[in-house]
Design a protein around this motif. Structure first.
Motif, short mmCIF file in Angstrom:
data_model
loop_
_atom_site.label_atom_id
_atom_site.label_comp_id
_atom_site.label_asym_id
_atom_site.label_seq_id
_atom_site.Cartn_x
_atom_site.Cartn_y
_atom_site.Cartn_z
N LYS A 1 30.99 38.45 49.58
CA LYS A 1 30.02 37.57 48.92
C LYS A 1 28.66 37.59 49.61
CE LYS A 1 29.36 32.56 48.54
NZ LYS A 1 30.03 31.26 48.69
N TYR A 2 28.64 37.36 50.91
CA TYR A 2 27.37 37.23 51.62
C TYR A 2 26.68 38.58 51.79
CZ TYR A 2 28.72 32.46 52.17
OH TYR A 2 29.09 31.16 51.91
N ALA A 3 27.42 39.64 51.87
CA ALA A 3 26.81 40.96 51.94
C ALA A 3 26.09 41.27 50.62
CB ALA A 3 27.86 42.02 52.25
N VAL A 4 26.69 40.89 49.50
CA VAL A 4 26.06 41.11 48.19
C VAL A 4 24.82 40.22 48.05
CG1 VAL A 4 26.35 40.89 45.68
CG2 VAL A 4 28.20 41.85 47.08
N ARG B 1 33.60 43.52 41.09
CA ARG B 1 34.39 42.27 41.00
C ARG B 1 33.64 41.11 41.65
NH1 ARG B 1 38.85 45.68 42.18
NH2 ARG B 1 38.74 45.09 44.37
N GLU B 2 33.01 41.39 42.79
CA GLU B 2 32.27 40.33 43.49
C GLU B 2 31.05 39.90 42.68
OE1 GLU B 2 31.93 37.42 46.14
OE2 GLU B 2 33.56 38.88 46.14
N LEU B 3 30.37 40.82 42.04
CA LEU B 3 29.23 40.46 41.19
C LEU B 3 29.66 39.52 40.07
CD1 LEU B 3 27.40 43.90 41.01
CD2 LEU B 3 26.49 41.79 42.03
N GLU B 4 30.79 39.81 39.45
CA GLU B 4 31.31 38.94 38.39
C GLU B 4 31.61 37.54 38.93
OE1 GLU B 4 31.28 39.57 35.18
OE2 GLU B 4 30.45 41.54 35.66
N GLY C 1 27.50 30.91 39.73
CA GLY C 1 26.10 30.49 39.62
C GLY C 1 25.24 30.89 40.81
N LEU C 2 25.71 31.80 41.65
CA LEU C 2 24.94 32.23 42.82
C LEU C 2 24.02 33.40 42.51
CD1 LEU C 2 27.73 31.85 45.51
CD2 LEU C 2 25.93 30.23 44.91
N GLY D 1 22.17 30.58 45.06
CA GLY D 1 22.58 31.73 45.87
C GLY D 1 21.76 31.85 47.14
N ARG D 2 20.45 31.64 47.02
CA ARG D 2 19.57 31.69 48.21
C ARG D 2 19.95 30.59 49.21
NH1 ARG D 2 15.41 35.13 47.69
NH2 ARG D 2 14.90 35.80 45.59
#
Length: 187
Positions: free
Chosen positions: A4-7, A42-45, A51-52, A75-76
């Motif tokens: 998540k955080y890498a994306v 998958r992580e993008l979905e 809502g990030l 997300g920020r």
């Protein structure tokens, strides 16, 4: 930490498609957080659902439509909170080659040498890619100029860690090969 955080961190560079993000991972994030394209999509979905990030569809002629992703303010904020929190634990090495080296006694030394040489080849390839990324980031500036003037220095600092890691990988491989040669000369 999750992917998540890498994306989210990769999206700090601006809007990107899943394909573009997979290239970012290959070039700049793989030195510390590898991900397959399937994991990334998958992580993008999941991030969009949470809502990030938000996605918009770009229509293309003669090609499938593509989705472009951007960070939302939520997300920020989540990424800022993550960056401010202390790491949970130090990094641990998980490397299959090290297990093989641990168990190498009794194995044909040529097999071990071949595995080390393959690792060296991978490390050299990564160093070549990282050097090209470094040159692109610096864009003719010295490292000091870049670190003083650039809007964002995080990608450069993590790239430096990747370069140092692969340089150390090469040094370690050279030492292993030296010891293997010495043992075969004696035996």
């Amino acid at each position: 930490m999750s992917l998540k955080y890498a994306v989210l961190a990769a999206l700090l560079e601006g809007e990107a498609s899943g394909y573009e993000l997979s290239k970012v991972f290959d070039v700049s994030l793989a030195n510390f957080w590898p991900a397959t394209p399937q994991q990334l999509y998958r992580e993008l979905e999941r991030l969009a659902r949470d809502g990030l990030i938000q996605a918009r569809v770009v229509r293309q002629e003669r090609r499938p439509d593509k989705r472009m992703f951007t960070l939302t303010e939520a997300g920020r904020e989540d990424l800022r909170a993550f960056a401010a929190a202390p790491p949970r634990r130090p990094t641990a090495i998980r490397d299959e080659l090290l297990i093989k080296i641990q168990a190498m006694d009794g194995v044909d030394p040529g097999t071990t040498r071949a595995q080390i040489e393959e690792r060296m080849s991978w490390a050299r390839g990564k160093l070549d890619r990282y050097t090209r990324v470094r040159e692109r980031l610096l864009a003719g500036r010295t490292e000091d100029e870049f670190l003083r003037e650039a809007d964002r220095i995080g990608p450069y600092l993590t790239l430096m860690a990747g370069i140092a890691f692969e340089e150390e990988n090469l040094r370690w491989c050279e030492r292993v090969l030296t010891h293997l040669r010495r043992r075969s000369a004696v035996g």
